[in-house]
Design an enzyme around this catalytic site. Structure first.
Site, mmCIF file in Angstrom:
data_model
loop_
_atom_site.group_PDB
_atom_site.id
_atom_site.type_symbol
_atom_site.label_atom_id
_atom_site.label_comp_id
_atom_site.label_asym_id
_atom_site.label_seq_id
_atom_site.Cartn_x
_atom_site.Cartn_y
_atom_site.Cartn_z
ATOM 1 C CG ASP A 14 2.734 56.278 20.031
ATOM 2 O OD1 ASP A 14 3.849 56.727 21.225
ATOM 3 O OD2 ASP A 14 1.717 55.555 21.084
ATOM 4 C CE LYS A 75 7.148 57.732 26.344
ATOM 5 N NZ LYS A 75 6.230 57.291 25.903
ATOM 6 C CD GLU A 180 3.421 59.773 24.881
ATOM 7 O OE1 GLU A 180 2.470 58.717 25.750
ATOM 8 O OE2 GLU A 180 4.864 59.200 24.483
ATOM 9 C CG ASP A 216 -1.744 58.013 26.887
ATOM 10 O OD1 ASP A 216 -1.481 56.672 27.165
ATOM 11 O OD2 ASP A 216 -1.403 59.018 25.846
#
Ligand code: AMP
Length: 619
Positions: A14, A75, A180, A216
């Site tokens: 992850d 990211k 994810e 999420d």
């Protein structure tokens, strides 16, 4: 008992905005792998110093001392253009420098061993991946090549491809880029995280199909996905999100608030000072976490700017007020996801919260209120669920024999609609969003004018009917059309999306068979194969530098230890002299041989160790 022998392990990573987590399937269960500090999550942070490169906790721990060369949250940059307003907004508050590189791609500027260096986001991400790979290798005692890397479901084609490239630069064979929330859903389905014992999908086997909503909210991104889960089959019904919404944004709001307060109180503007901003940001993030368990906290930074201390109190209510609009965006996106899946909120059986930011009480309350008081599933670990699910899928792709892993079926979807631009600028949607992948879809275009011999194929992603408001992915010209009156010659355009969500478009002139094909992101100003190869070589160089640095530290440590042993060990005067001499020689050698190769350093180390075997006992 190992579940499968003679099989190279495959890991699930992850790769988070703030933290990363790695897991592996072993002994019939997925295990989260702790790092060298014993932590189960590792900061996605890379620092460059006079001595060398630092990764993970070591990098994060020295942030305040070295803010301009400590890089985090890449990211948020990966697969984006420098001129993107999102990037422009982020860099304002970052203490490290980001500039426009070739083809408008952002480059991070740092000082590494006294020399200015520029890195693409892929390269920094690859360094984080190297760290995660090393954590797994230390734990497993073997080289790790195969990995699944997760990305937000709402990442576009370019962001996915860039993440895959980062994996390749890190020396990984990226088996799959996985969404994810889908990984989190698998973790939920296996339901072993908190129980720590084998409790397989049988749990859901006897029951009817469940609609599971994964909410999420992490450090930098937000995804919401609706899946149907039955008999080990996970089918994504719809996914939506915001690739720029998460804990870092909540930190930004707090930082902004404090900057204003400091200005009001002392008439001083700290925004141009990287070190002050970084220290304030660290304090704000800490306060944010505190506010998840207390209703009031303080933000204190000594000597924040020009010798002035900063201290303020902040209540949970004020924090919620500052972030109100961002929090509401989260529930708006749940609404969108449900409407895409054509399901009413009452049809959702389980709501699973994952991602560090779901610890914020207001977020929990808003989600619960949205679902009219429904109990939220917080049984799976919010920081670990994604890596956990990725490890299960990695084991599946790696040929693991465990029945539940083997039988795992996953159907993902494409997050954004894809299409081509018509002659009049309108979007022809070829692959609607939320289409299950892999998929192949066709469309045809006819010539717009008489005797047209070539045709421009413009590929877009987005939901707006007028192409110019969507995101242009690539364009190419197809020649070889035989002259004919307008509307007669036909070109077939085929969209092919693989299991990683990466798109290839091919076009063919019907009459002549003339063809052209592109993998979108490779043509879209992203890395070429040669650039990736160069970065792989650079990565090997940095790794070798890290190893050299480690060896130098070991030698220095042994020499210093020898010096203190000479004083304390009660040995004879001549032995003491030899020890001291050897230690001084080693230290002098280090000082005069800055560019020594690792072999030479190891030779010095070996010599010390063989001369003084007592040192070897502990080292
Ligand atoms: P993730 O990307 O899932 O690792 O989430 C990281 C984000 O979660 C960071 O922005 C953290 O500040 C945030 N976070 C972690 N713990 C808490 C907490 N107790 N309260 C609020 N935010 C948190």
């Amino acid at each position: 008992m190992a579940s499968r022998r003679n099989i190279a392990p495959a890991i699930g990573i992850d790769l988070g905005t703030t933290y990363s987590c790695v897991a592996v399937w072993q002994n019939n269960r997925a295990e989260i792998i702790p790092n060298d500090q014993g932590n189960r999550i590792t900061p996605s942070c890379v620092a460059f110093t006079e001595d060398g490169r630092l990764l993970g906790d070591a990098a994060k721990n020295q942030t305040d001392m070295n803010p301009t060369n400590t890089v985090f949250a890449v990211k948020r940059l990966i697969g984006r253009r420098f001129s993107d307003s999102i990037v422009q907004n982020d860099v304002k508050y970052w203490p490290f420098k980001v500039v426009a590189g070739p083809k408008d791609r952002p480059k991070i500027v740092v000082n590494y061993r006294g020399v200015e260096k520029q890195f693409y986001a892929e390269e920094i991400s690859s360094m984080v991946l190297v760290k995660m790979k090393e954590i797994a290798e230390t734990y497993l005692g073997s080289i790790v090549k195969n990995a699944i890397i997760t990305v937000p479901a709402y990442f576009n084609d370019s962001q996915r491809q860039a993440t895959k490239n980062a994996g390749a630069i890190a020396g990984l064979n990226v088996m799959r880029i996985m969404d994810e929330p889908t990984a989190a859903a698998i973790a939920y389905g296996f339901d072993k995280i908190t129980k720590g014992r084998k409790k397989t999908l049988k749990k859901t086997k006897d029951k009817k199909k469940k609609s599971v909503l994964i909410f999420d909210l992490g450090g930098g991104t937000f995804d919401v996905s609706l899946l149907s889960v039955v008999h080990g089959k996970f089918v994504v019904q719809a996914t939506t999100g915001d690739t720029h919404l998460g804990g870092e944004d909540f930190d930004d709001r707090l930082v902004e608030h404090c900057v204003k307060e400091f200005k009001k109180k002392y008439n001083k503007d700290i925004t141009g000072n990287a070190k002050s901003l970084r220290r304030l940001r660290t304090a704000c993030e800490r306060a944010k976490r505190m506010l998840s368990s207390s209703v009031m906290t303080s933000i204190d930074v000594d000597y924040l700017y020009e010798g002035v201390d900063f201290s303020t109190r902040i209540s949970r209510a004020r924090f919620e007020e500052l972030n109100k609009e961002l929090f509401t965006r989260c529930t708006d996106l749940i609404e969108k996801c449900l409407s895409d899946a054509k399901i009413d909120k009452t049809g959702v059986d389980v709501v699973v919260l994952v991602g560090g930011s779901t610890r914020i009480p207001k977020i929990q309350q808003l989600v619960q209120d949205f679902f009219k008081g429904k109990e939220l599933c917080m049984g799976i670990h919010p920081d670990e669920a994604v890596a956990y699910g990725a490890a299960i899928q990695a084991a599946n792709l790696n040929g693991e024999r465990d029945k539940d892993v083997k039988n795992l079926v996953l159907v993902d979807v494409t997050p954004l609609s894809l299409g081509v631009c018509d002659n009049d600028g309108k979007m022809t949607f070829v692959v609607p969003r939320n289409t299950p992948i892999p998929t192949k879809k066709m469309t045809s275009r006819v010539t717009a004018i008489d005797n047209q011999t070539s045709c421009l194929i413009s590929i877009y992603e987005g939901e707006i009917a007028d192409s110019k408001y969507n995101n242009l992915l690539a364009e190419f010209t197809l020649d070889g059309i035989e002259p004919a009156p307008k509307g007669v010659s036909k070109v077939d355009v085929c969209f092919d999306i693989d299991a990683d969500g990466i798109l290839t478009v091919s076009a063919e002139v019907k009459s002549s068979g003339h063809k052209k094909k592109i993998v979108i992101s490779k043509q879209n100003g992203d890395l070429t194969a040669a650039e990736i190869q160069k970065m792989i070589e650079d990565a090997a160089h940095y790794k070798a530098e890290d190893e050299k640095h480690k060896a130098r530290i070991s030698l220095e440590y042994l020499a210093e230890k020898l010096k203190s042993m000479a004083m304390d060990s009660g040995c004879s005067a001549s032995e003491m002299k030899t020890m001291e001499e050897k230690a001084e020689n080693a230290i002098a050698w280090l000082e005069t041989n800055h560019h020594a190769e690792i072999g030479e350093i190891n030779k010095q180390l070996k010599e010390l160790k063989t001369t003084f075997p007592a040192l070897c006992e502990e080292n």
